[in-house]
Design a protein around this motif. Structure first.
Motif, mmCIF file in Angstrom:
data_model
loop_
_atom_site.group_PDB
_atom_site.id
_atom_site.type_symbol
_atom_site.label_atom_id
_atom_site.label_comp_id
_atom_site.label_asym_id
_atom_site.label_seq_id
_atom_site.Cartn_x
_atom_site.Cartn_y
_atom_site.Cartn_z
ATOM 1 N N HIS A 43 26.742 50.219 47.464
ATOM 2 C CA HIS A 43 26.195 49.309 48.472
ATOM 3 C C HIS A 43 26.238 47.842 48.024
ATOM 4 O O HIS A 43 25.742 46.965 48.715
ATOM 5 N N LEU A 44 26.878 47.593 46.859
ATOM 6 C CA LEU A 44 26.963 46.232 46.330
ATOM 7 C C LEU A 44 28.364 45.655 46.554
ATOM 8 O O LEU A 44 29.335 46.399 46.666
ATOM 9 N N PRO A 45 28.495 44.329 46.573
ATOM 10 C CA PRO A 45 29.823 43.717 46.726
ATOM 11 C C PRO A 45 30.731 44.101 45.559
ATOM 12 O O PRO A 45 30.257 44.222 44.414
ATOM 13 N N PRO A 46 32.030 44.291 45.796
ATOM 14 C CA PRO A 46 32.960 44.661 44.725
ATOM 15 C C PRO A 46 32.926 43.718 43.523
ATOM 16 O O PRO A 46 33.053 44.158 42.379
ATOM 17 N N SER A 47 32.733 42.432 43.752
ATOM 18 C CA SER A 47 32.709 41.473 42.640
ATOM 19 C C SER A 47 31.515 41.728 41.712
ATOM 20 O O SER A 47 31.629 41.586 40.484
ATOM 21 N N LYS A 48 30.397 42.131 42.279
ATOM 22 C CA LYS A 48 29.208 42.413 41.468
ATOM 23 C C LYS A 48 29.407 43.701 40.663
ATOM 24 O O LYS A 48 28.997 43.787 39.503
ATOM 25 N N ARG A 49 30.036 44.699 41.254
ATOM 26 C CA ARG A 49 30.343 45.947 40.539
ATOM 27 C C ARG A 49 31.250 45.662 39.343
ATOM 28 O O ARG A 49 31.015 46.144 38.232
ATOM 29 N N LEU A 50 32.315 44.884 39.597
ATOM 30 C CA LEU A 50 33.269 44.558 38.541
ATOM 31 C C LEU A 50 32.586 43.793 37.409
ATOM 32 O O LEU A 50 32.797 44.095 36.229
ATOM 33 N N SER A 81 36.694 55.324 43.096
ATOM 34 C CA SER A 81 35.912 54.661 42.067
ATOM 35 C C SER A 81 35.204 53.449 42.666
ATOM 36 O O SER A 81 35.797 52.719 43.460
ATOM 37 N N PRO A 82 33.952 53.189 42.283
ATOM 38 C CA PRO A 82 33.272 51.975 42.766
ATOM 39 C C PRO A 82 33.995 50.700 42.328
ATOM 40 O O PRO A 82 33.910 49.683 42.991
ATOM 41 N N VAL A 83 34.689 50.770 41.188
ATOM 42 C CA VAL A 83 35.531 49.664 40.730
ATOM 43 C C VAL A 83 36.956 50.210 40.690
ATOM 44 O O VAL A 83 37.292 51.035 39.845
ATOM 45 N N ILE A 84 37.769 49.757 41.617
ATOM 46 C CA ILE A 84 39.109 50.321 41.772
ATOM 47 C C ILE A 84 40.090 49.749 40.759
ATOM 48 O O ILE A 84 40.900 50.462 40.191
ATOM 49 N N ALA A 85 40.015 48.449 40.526
ATOM 50 C CA ALA A 85 40.972 47.805 39.621
ATOM 51 C C ALA A 85 40.238 46.967 38.580
ATOM 52 O O ALA A 85 39.297 46.243 38.911
#
Length: 196
Positions: A131-138, A163-167
């Motif tokens: 539920h978090l923005p991808p940038s925050k996950r990364l 994956s929650p972080v794809i790349a």
């Protein structure tokens, strides 16, 4: 001991989980506690002889915590960070020798305090990332990987297909660890590593 007491003990984690979920549904990423089989699989990546402590994020009711300890990690070598004050109190009662801290996984330097420069064998994470923005996950994954020796994993549980972080940037690896049918709901486990 009566039937009611035995049933209360048997479902203690579930009762604590439901109370926490009812109070704050956004910070609890699942609808039931992680299954023992899933928790055991997550803990299987730990090297209990590495000489480094283990960092656990989002322990909830402690199902994963129990499997980390069963893997051979001494309680004083486990640092568990939980966002929910209610779950924190429960964990501190259940695992008095484990270093349980109430705080935000996204403010690790603050929560770790004097241990902010510590290295960890691995990170076992049940933080609800989807539920978090991808940038925050990364940012979180990259921060965690800097706190471990090269090649050691962050293990993340998620309930999405991907994956929650794809790349990750060059020099890092995302790998699927397992699809856990014996979990409600079924869960995906992913590992992230900084490569040599």
């Amino acid at each position: 001991m009566g039937v009611r007491q035995r049933m209360g003990l048997k479902f203690k984690d579930e009762i604590v989980f439901l109370k926490g979920w009812k109070r704050d549904r956004t910070s609890v990423g699942a609808i039931t506690p992680t299954s023992v089989a899933t928790a055991r699989k997550m803990a299987s990546v730990i090297d209990p002889f590495s000489g480094f402590p283990v960092l656990e994020l989002g322990p909830g009711t402690g199902v994963i915590t129990k499997q980390i300890l069963a893997r051979g990690v001494r309680p004083k070598e486990l640092l568990s960070i939980e966002y929910s004050p209610e779950f924190c109190r429960h964990l501190q009662q259940e695992f008095p020798e484990v270093d349980v801290r109430c705080g935000d996984a996204f403010a690790l330097d603050v929560v770790l305090g004097a241990e902010r420069g510590a290295k960890f064998d691995c990170v076992i994470s049940a933080v609800p990332l989807l539920h978090l923005p991808p940038s925050k996950r990364l940012s979180l994954i990259l921060d965690l990987l800097e706190r471990m020796p090269t090649g050691r994993p962050v293990v993340q549980i998620t309930y999405g297909l991907l994956s929650p972080v794809i790349a990750l940037p060059a020099g890092y690896e995302v790998r699927h660890l397992a699809f856990m049918m014996r979990n409600i709901p079924p869960a995906q486990l992913w590992t992230y590593r900084k490569m040599r």
